[in-house]
Every structure is written in C-alpha cells, then in structure tokens.
Design a protein around this motif. Structure first.
Motif, short mmCIF file in Angstrom:
data_model
loop_
_atom_site.label_atom_id
_atom_site.label_comp_id
_atom_site.label_asym_id
_atom_site.label_seq_id
_atom_site.Cartn_x
_atom_site.Cartn_y
_atom_site.Cartn_z
N SER A 157 37.45 14.15 70.03
CA SER A 157 36.94 15.49 70.36
C SER A 157 35.67 15.78 69.58
O SER A 157 35.49 15.33 68.45
N ASN A 158 34.77 16.55 70.19
CA ASN A 158 33.53 16.94 69.51
C ASN A 158 33.79 17.93 68.39
O ASN A 158 33.08 17.96 67.40
N SER A 159 34.79 18.78 68.57
CA SER A 159 35.05 19.83 67.60
C SER A 159 36.55 20.07 67.50
O SER A 159 37.33 19.62 68.35
N VAL A 160 36.94 20.79 66.46
CA VAL A 160 38.35 21.14 66.28
C VAL A 160 38.80 22.07 67.40
O VAL A 160 39.95 22.03 67.84
N SER A 161 37.90 22.94 67.86
CA SER A 161 38.24 23.83 68.97
C SER A 161 38.62 23.03 70.21
O SER A 161 39.61 23.33 70.90
N GLU A 162 37.86 22.00 70.51
CA GLU A 162 38.19 21.13 71.65
C GLU A 162 39.47 20.36 71.40
O GLU A 162 40.31 20.20 72.29
N PRO A 168 49.08 18.84 72.73
CA PRO A 168 50.28 19.28 73.46
C PRO A 168 50.96 20.47 72.80
O PRO A 168 51.17 20.49 71.59
N GLY A 169 51.27 21.47 73.61
CA GLY A 169 51.93 22.68 73.12
C GLY A 169 50.99 23.78 72.72
O GLY A 169 51.44 24.89 72.41
N LEU A 170 49.66 23.52 72.74
CA LEU A 170 48.67 24.53 72.37
C LEU A 170 47.74 24.81 73.53
O LEU A 170 47.56 23.99 74.44
N SER A 171 47.10 25.99 73.50
CA SER A 171 46.11 26.36 74.50
C SER A 171 44.99 27.14 73.82
O SER A 171 45.22 27.79 72.80
N MET A 172 43.79 27.05 74.38
CA MET A 172 42.63 27.77 73.86
C MET A 172 42.05 28.62 74.98
O MET A 172 41.86 28.17 76.09
N LYS A 173 41.74 29.89 74.63
CA LYS A 173 41.11 30.78 75.58
C LYS A 173 40.28 31.79 74.81
O LYS A 173 40.78 32.49 73.93
N ASP A 174 38.99 31.84 75.13
CA ASP A 174 38.07 32.76 74.46
C ASP A 174 38.11 32.56 72.94
O ASP A 174 38.19 33.51 72.16
N ASP A 175 38.05 31.30 72.50
CA ASP A 175 38.00 30.94 71.08
C ASP A 175 39.27 31.32 70.32
O ASP A 175 39.29 31.30 69.08
N ALA A 176 40.35 31.66 71.02
CA ALA A 176 41.62 31.99 70.37
C ALA A 176 42.63 30.90 70.71
O ALA A 176 42.72 30.45 71.85
N VAL A 177 43.39 30.46 69.70
CA VAL A 177 44.38 29.41 69.92
C VAL A 177 45.76 30.05 70.04
O VAL A 177 46.07 31.02 69.36
N ALA A 178 46.57 29.54 70.95
CA ALA A 178 47.91 30.08 71.19
C ALA A 178 48.90 28.93 71.31
O ALA A 178 48.56 27.82 71.71
N VAL A 179 50.16 29.22 70.94
CA VAL A 179 51.26 28.28 71.11
C VAL A 179 51.98 28.65 72.40
O VAL A 179 52.34 29.81 72.60
N ASP A 184 49.56 34.15 70.46
CA ASP A 184 48.44 33.93 69.54
C ASP A 184 48.90 33.35 68.21
O ASP A 184 49.93 33.75 67.67
N ALA A 185 48.10 32.43 67.69
CA ALA A 185 48.43 31.77 66.43
C ALA A 185 47.24 31.85 65.48
O ALA A 185 46.09 32.05 65.89
N ILE A 186 47.53 31.72 64.18
CA ILE A 186 46.48 31.62 63.17
C ILE A 186 46.40 30.17 62.73
O ILE A 186 47.36 29.42 62.84
N VAL A 187 45.22 29.76 62.23
CA VAL A 187 44.97 28.37 61.92
C VAL A 187 44.70 28.21 60.43
O VAL A 187 43.91 28.96 59.85
N PHE A 188 45.37 27.23 59.81
CA PHE A 188 45.15 26.87 58.41
C PHE A 188 44.64 25.44 58.34
O PHE A 188 45.02 24.59 59.15
N ILE A 745 40.78 14.29 87.46
CA ILE A 745 40.95 14.65 88.88
C ILE A 745 40.17 15.90 89.26
O ILE A 745 40.32 16.42 90.37
N ASN A 746 39.32 16.40 88.35
CA ASN A 746 38.44 17.54 88.63
C ASN A 746 39.23 18.74 89.16
O ASN A 746 38.90 19.32 90.20
N ALA A 747 40.27 19.14 88.41
CA ALA A 747 41.14 20.22 88.87
C ALA A 747 41.30 21.33 87.84
O ALA A 747 42.13 22.22 88.03
N PHE A 748 40.51 21.30 86.75
CA PHE A 748 40.72 22.27 85.69
C PHE A 748 39.87 23.52 85.92
O PHE A 748 38.64 23.46 86.01
N TYR A 749 40.53 24.67 86.01
CA TYR A 749 39.88 25.99 86.03
C TYR A 749 40.93 27.02 85.68
O TYR A 749 42.13 26.75 85.72
N GLN A 750 40.49 28.21 85.31
CA GLN A 750 41.39 29.30 84.95
C GLN A 750 41.22 30.44 85.93
O GLN A 750 40.09 30.81 86.30
#
Length: 802
Positions: A157-162, A168-179, A184-188, A745-750
């Motif tokens: 990955s280029n960055s920790v955000s990516e 697995p088990g995590l998601s990112m949306k608008d620079d916020a990480v969630a389980v 919403d989760a906090i990062v240490f 497979i070019n299928a990722f969008y929100q």
C-alpha cells in the motif's frame, strides 16, 4: 647407635603403613568413585515455562570430546557421568539462547544440582527463523484479530490509509476508519494515537501488525466504538539499518510513492529517522439526486467531478531514545507533514420545480489550491519500578496544524449569466497535552493500572467568500464566517486485573470532563458554551480451558464531533446547494456488550450496542426556497447487533483467512418516523488467500463484499473489492518485488440513499481505484532489531481535527 635408631624408625613406619593400608585402600576407592556423579536441573524459558526437547551435550573439558548427547523432555535435566572429570555442559533450544557451564566434581558432590536453568530469547536466532520461515498472516490474540502486514499484499500500500481500507474487517470512508459491525474506530501506533493527516505519512514498511480491538478497556481513550492498534517494528541492536521502498502505480492516472527510513543505535542512544514523498493524481465522481414531492417540490440532479493533483506530499520524522540506566529511558520525537495540492471541481446540476416548467441549471468550475502543514513534538519518560514489571510513564505533546484553502469559482446559470467568486479558508489547530500512567504489578495474578491526563485544544477558523462586481470584490456575508473554539479535557482512569484458576478478570472505570467554548465572529456571540462529565466503566471476564478461550466484556464509549464539524462554516457548491457545519452537535454515548470464543485462530463473536445521540453522515435539509443545506445531525437512539466468524485455513502451499459478519442496526427517532426503507442487515465477507510456489513466487488474492444495508434511515448499497498480486524476493532476501492489480473486476464504487416522508436523496461515488502497481523494497545495513519508540500524549485530540 645411629644405625640401630634409624632401623627401628623404619620398621615403625612400615608397621604403621601396614595398619593403615585398609583405610588407604578405602580412601582410594572413594576418590575413584568421585568420577561417578549425576547432573540434574530444570530448563525453562524467560517466562518460566519448561522447555520441551532442549538439546543437551556433555563434553570433556580436556579435549572437548563428546561424552553424552541427547534431549531433555519436559524441561527435566538428569545426566549420569561415569568416567570424565571435569566436564562442559551445553544446552540449546530453537529461538532461545544457549547455556554453557564447566562442572568440576568433588567427593562431596555426588549429585550436581544446577537448579533452574533459564534460557532467554535469542533475537539473532529469531531473526533467522523470520527470514527463512513463513509468517502467519492472521492470528487471534486475547480474543481479537491480529494481522501481520509485513511480506503480505497489504505491505504494498502507498499509505496507511490505503492499507486500512484493504484490511479484512475494516473499512475507510471520508478518512475515517471503521470496524465492520461496530462502527467508527480510533487508531493507535505503538501506543500513540494517530491523527488523520498522519495516516498517509506513516511508513507502511515499518508496520509489523494490526490489532482490531472491538471492546477496548479503560486504558484506551474513551473515543470511538473500537480501537485499531498498529504495531511497528522496534527493538534495535547496535548498528545501522536502512530501508528504501518505491511504489509506481498506473491506472487512469500515474502516481508514485517513495519511502526511506534509517535506524541507528550505539550504546545508550537510538536514533530513528524517516522520509516519505508522494505525488500523483486521483479523482472522484459523485452523482446525487434529490426528490421532494410536496406542493413546492422539485427534482434535482447533480454531477460532481473532483480531480486532485498532489504536487508533493513530503512527511518527515526524527526521534532520539536515550537509556538513562537499565531501568529508565527518555525519548523525544519530531514529526512534520506538508501537503500541497491542486484541485479542480466540475459541478453540473439541474433542478426542475413542479410549479415552474423551465428547469434551473448551474454549471461551475472550481479551481483551488490546498496548503496543509503540521508539526508535532512529543517527549516521554519510562521507568521500571521493580523486578515484577511495575512501570511509570510520563508524556507530553505539542501539535500545531495550519490549513489554507484558496478557491476560484466561475459559475454560469441556465440563462448564460456568469458569476465569479473567490473563497479562502484559513484554519489553525493547536493542541497541548500531558499524561502520566502507573502500572503496579503485585504478583503474577494481580495488577493495578491508573493514570491521569489533561488536554487543551484551540482552533481558529476564518472563511472569506466574495463575489466580483465590476472589477471589485464584494464580501458575501452569509457565506463568510469567523470561528474560535476551545476545549479542555481532564481525564483519569483506574483498572484492576486479577487471575484466579482458569479465569481472568479486568475491571475499571474512566472519567472524562469536557469544558467546551465556541465563538462565532459572524454572529458575534457564543454558539457553544457547555461542560459535561462522563464515566466509562469496563468489565471483562475470560476463561481459558485447553485451547479454548471464552470472553465476556462490557464497555462504554464516547464519540465527540470533530472540530471541523462544530465549526459553523458554509461550503459553497452553487446558489441552491451548500454544506454547513453544526456547532450544536453533541457527543454520542455507546453501551457495548460482547461475547467471544476463540480456538486455533478460529474466532466467534456476538455483540450488542446501544448508542445515544449518534452522529450521522451529512444529511440534506430541504428549504422552501429550494435551497439544500447539508450538515451532520445527532440521531436519537440507535440499536445494533452483530455476529462475526473468522475461519483460518493453512496447508503446505496454501494459507487462507475468511471473515463472515452479519450486523443489524435500527434507528429510533420520532423526527424521521415516516421512513421509506425498512431496516435490514449487512452481510459482509472478506477472504484473503496466499499460494506458495517454492522457488518461483507467491500469489495473493483478496476479495471483499458488503451487501445492501439499512438502519431504516440511511441505506448503503453493496460494494465489491478485488485485488491480486505476485511477489518474489531476490538478493538473499534483501530485495522484495511485488506486482499487484487493484479492483481487478472494475466493480468498486459506493452508493446509497436517504428517504423519509416526501423526501429522497440518492448518491453514488466512483473512484480511480483500478490500477497496476509495482512495489520494490530493499533493506541494507546490519541491524538486529529496533529499540526506539515514542508515545504521544494527545493523539485523540489531533484525530478530531479531521
């Protein structure tokens, strides 16, 4: 005379010798038997656990010839020596330091008892195993999932955000990480909280593991519904180690990321430095539709294209760790970040009013420059208080960030009337924090942890919006804002741990007080003036029986609105649509109950959450004038339940980890009683596979699916993410090459919708995520491991800045 005298003396000595001969013979036999003796002892590791199958060798001290060789089982050492004296005893075990000793037996030691022989961890041996052996990518630790990043697809990955978005088990949306299932989760990172702007500045090559903690204890800050604990590579022996990583990506656009780190240790000093540089282009296309069907209703379609060119994003850090003595360390670290970007936003919208046959349309082009800079200085002191492991920590941190945004907007309406606007935004955030933690270990079964903390935050925001008239710029008052915000948060916590038989109990409480003030320059009055105190109890009971571990835990958590969300700003899209901040947002409070079962890295979890004042995503407010104001709001009560199952699979040439999760959330808010969508659950599956082809390369596959989900108020549609990679090491494992393909497979969008009463809003976001990436990582120097670490004291406040 003398002859007779000496003859009598000689005969006397002979008679004495004859009388003593039996005793001398017995004495000779005693000393002869001194060659027969036994060597006993107990072999344990650093934790006191018996070492199974340790290798034992007995050598002659005279010529080093082998007398005996074998293994000690169950940690019990017993050797019978019948011939040689003295001897050399050698004991060794995989991953542990060797033990050598010289044994000189005497007639008074027929049994040589060496007592407890402790073999400590051999860092060099462990390093050799790590290079040649295969790392386990996924592991269950204390009822939570731990993921190894190094030498996996995630490490490219280029960055920790990516990286987090693919975990697995995590998601990112608008620079916020969630389980998934929790929210919403906090990062240490190595014990310190990570602000959003530092996610991409962290060096992915330095990350070893990611732990997903779904029900955190009181030692973690009360923010967020879960904790993501990133563990970096550390513990360094004398020497120098360098790492260079270069990523080149090509998809719709080209991007590049260069990462360099140098670590050096000499005697009591450890120095760690790093530099990261990124450049490239990305874009997001957003399609939104609003539909209001009352008597003054309208239908609105908006196509919003945002393209960002990152001129340069350098991040840099330097830290020094000093061992004052064998029990105390002091460290100081500086982190800096500079982001310079150009953005172009093309906004096309068309509004059809029911009472007006002619639609109203606006077309705008927004060219902007973004300049973001941040600086952080943190210092801390650690001291071990006693041999049992009691520890004292004292830390302090200063953080300052300045954000500058300059936007030039050209707008044309359906009547070909042109307008020219200018929007500048200056934002400064300053944080100061100090904290101390004390961990008192009474014995192996009892431990007490306590700490206090004080954090002070202040922000200044100045938004100026002006319109050009006849060559002069005129300020637009209702879109211009000045805002000052301050918050003081003293906090304290106490947690006790007790172990009895097969059970382990952890219980504690955390209290945080917030003193919040906000002043609006446009309104010339306080818009925020509140104080509140919250208690956060935590209880966890676990039982281990064989390979099975059962856990029951209860925790309470708090989610404060970010400083930006509280700022009453107005972000202009066009005359009929703006985004606004909300200074009246309140923090949300969550009760969480969870039960888990783990065995052989299988993990089963089921939980329930009840949240009050849950902070929603940006929601539209439809005005009678047809103008749409979008801002975040507090929802009343949200109830959620989740069930998760993690299934590992490991063979000689194939390793896989599959995670299933089902979660259900239901909103209870009378303001949105006329909901158009019924609540239905989310089905989530993530599957990660690695195929090992000896002496050729490794193949990695990652697939993730989120089904359609609704809490009755907000509906999110399904998403699919796929990624594959091949990797191989060269130059005696110093060079690692990995070729990967994202969104195969070019299928990722929100996409999703919000619908109630006579109002409906639909959105869809598409990203430039499909690309091919070549990642090269080269390590050089001679360094055994890294001993530098620095713990920030106020990262949770920094995170709220974004």
């Amino acid at each position: 005379m003398n002859t007779v005298y000496y003859r009598e003396r000689i005969f006397f000595l002979l008679r004495v010798l004859l009388c003593l001969s039996p005793l001398l013979c017995n004495s000779f036999n005693i000393f002869s038997q001194s060659n027969n003796f036994s060597i006993t002892g107990r072999i344990v590791d650093a934790a006191g656990v018996p070492v199974e199958g340790a290798s034992v060798t007995l050598l002659s001290a005279k010529d080093s010839s082998v007398i005996l060789a074998g293994r000690a089982f169950g940690g019990q050492l017993k050797l019978d020596v019948t011939k040689y004296q003295p001897v050399i005893l050698k004991i060794s075990a995989v991953g542990l330091s060797s033990f050598d000793t010289l044994i000189n037996n005497t007639p008074f030691r027929p049994v040589v008892d060496l007592g407890t022989i402790k073999l400590h961890t051999d860092t060099k041996a462990l390093r050799e195993v790590e290079i040649t052996a295969r790392q386990q990518a996924f592991k269950v630790v204390d009822g939570n999932m731990s993921i190894n990043v190094d030498n996996t697809l995630l490490s490219a990955s280029n960055s920790v955000s990516e990286l987090l978005s693919k975990t697995p088990g995590l998601s990112m949306k608008d620079d916020a990480v969630a389980v998934v299932g929790k929210g919403d989760a906090i990062v240490f990172y190595n014990g310190e909280r990570i602000p959003a702007e530092r996610l991409q500045s962290l060096q992915v090559s330095q990350i070893k593991q990611i732990e997903i903690i779904t029900n955190p204890s009181t030692k973690y800050d009360a923010e967020g519904k879960a904790v993501i604990n990133i563990i970096g590579k550390k513990k360094m022996e004398d020497g120098l180690l360098g790492r260079v990583r270069q990523n080149i990506s090509q998809g719709k656009f080209f991007s590049s990321a260069t990462d360099l780190s140098l670590d050096y240790k000499f005697n009591k000093f450890a120095i760690s430095t790093g530099f990261n540089f990124q450049t490239g282009t990305s874009d997001v296309q957003r399609d939104s539709r609003y539909n209001v069907t009352d008597t003054a209703g309208y239908i609105r379609n908006t196509l919003y294209n945002s393209r960002t060119h990152s001129k340069y994003i350098p991040t840099y850090r330097v830290g020094i760790n000093y061992h004052i003595d064998s029990l105390s360390t002091f460290s100081i670290e500086y982190n800096g970040n500079k982001t310079v970007q150009d953005k172009r936003i093309d906004n096309q919208n068309r509004t059809q009013y029911l009472k007006i046959p002619t639609p109203v349309a606006y077309s705008s082009v927004n060219n902007s420059e973004v300049d973001l800079g941040s600086n952080t200085v943190s210092a801390n002191y650690n001291r071990t208080l006693d041999p049992k492991g009691s520890n004292l920590f004292v830390g302090a941190q200063y953080f300052r960030q300045i954000y500058k945004y300059d936007s030039d907007i050209h707008q044309t309406d359906s009547g070909n009337v042109s307008s020219h606007f200018n929007n500048t935004w200056y934002n400064r955030i300053r944080l100061i924090s100090v904290r101390t933690d004390l961990e008192k270990v009474f014995d192996k079964n009892n431990k007490l942890t306590t700490g206090v903390k004080f954090a002070q935050a202040s922000t200044v925001s100045d938004i100026k919006f002006s319109e050009e008239h006849g060559g002069e710029w005129v300020n637009v008052d209702d879109l211009s804002r000045k805002f000052r915000f301050s918050e003081n948060v003293p906090a304290a916590y106490l947690e006790f741990g007790h172990k009895f038989d097969a059970y382990r109990l952890n219980a504690g409480v955390r209290t945080e007080m917030s003193i919040v003030r906000g002043y609006s320059g446009a309104d010339r009055q306080k818009v925020i003036d509140t104080n509140y105190v919250n208690l956060f109890p935590f209880v966890k009971v676990s039982r281990k029986k064989g390979k099975y571990e059962y856990t029951l835990s209860y925790a309470t958590r708090l989610h404060r609105p970010s400083y930006d969300d509280l700022d009453p700003f107005t972000e202009y899209h066009d005359p009929t649509e703006v985004v606004k901040g909300n200074p009246y947002l309140r923090p949300s409070y969550t009760h969480s109950l969870e039960v888990s079962l783990s065995f052989d890295d299988y993990l089963f979890k089921v939980g329930y959450m009840r949240t009050k004042n849950d902070i929603s995503p940006f929601l539209p407010n439809y005005l009678d004038s047809g103008r749409i104001e979008i801002q975040k709001v507090n929802l009343n009560i949200s109830n959620a339940a989740y069930l998760g199952v993690t299934v590992p699979l490991k063979t000689t040439y194939w390793e896989a980890q599959t995670t299933f999760n089902v979660s259900y959330s239901k909103l209870n808010d009378k303001r949105f009683s006329q909901l158009k969508d019924e609540a239905f659950p989310l089905f989530y599956i993530s599957s990660y596979h690695t195929f090992y082809i000896p002496h050729v390369f490794n193949v990695e596959l990652l697939g993730e699916y989120n089904s359609r989900q609704s809490n009755g108020f907000i509906t999110n549609y399904h998403t699919i993410w796929t990624e594959m990679a091949i990797s191989r090491k060269f130059l005696h494992n110093k060079l690692n090459a990995r070729l990967s393909a994202n969104d195969v497979i070019n299928a990722f969008y929100q996409s999703g919708r919000n619908a109630y009463a006579n109002r409906e809003n639909y959105y869809e976001r598409r990203f430039s995520a499909r690309l091919v990436r070549l990642s090269l990582t080269y390590s050089f120097g001679k360094l055994k491991s890294v001993d530098y670490k620095n713990v920030g004291a106020a990262k949770e406040e920094i995170n709220r800045a974004h």
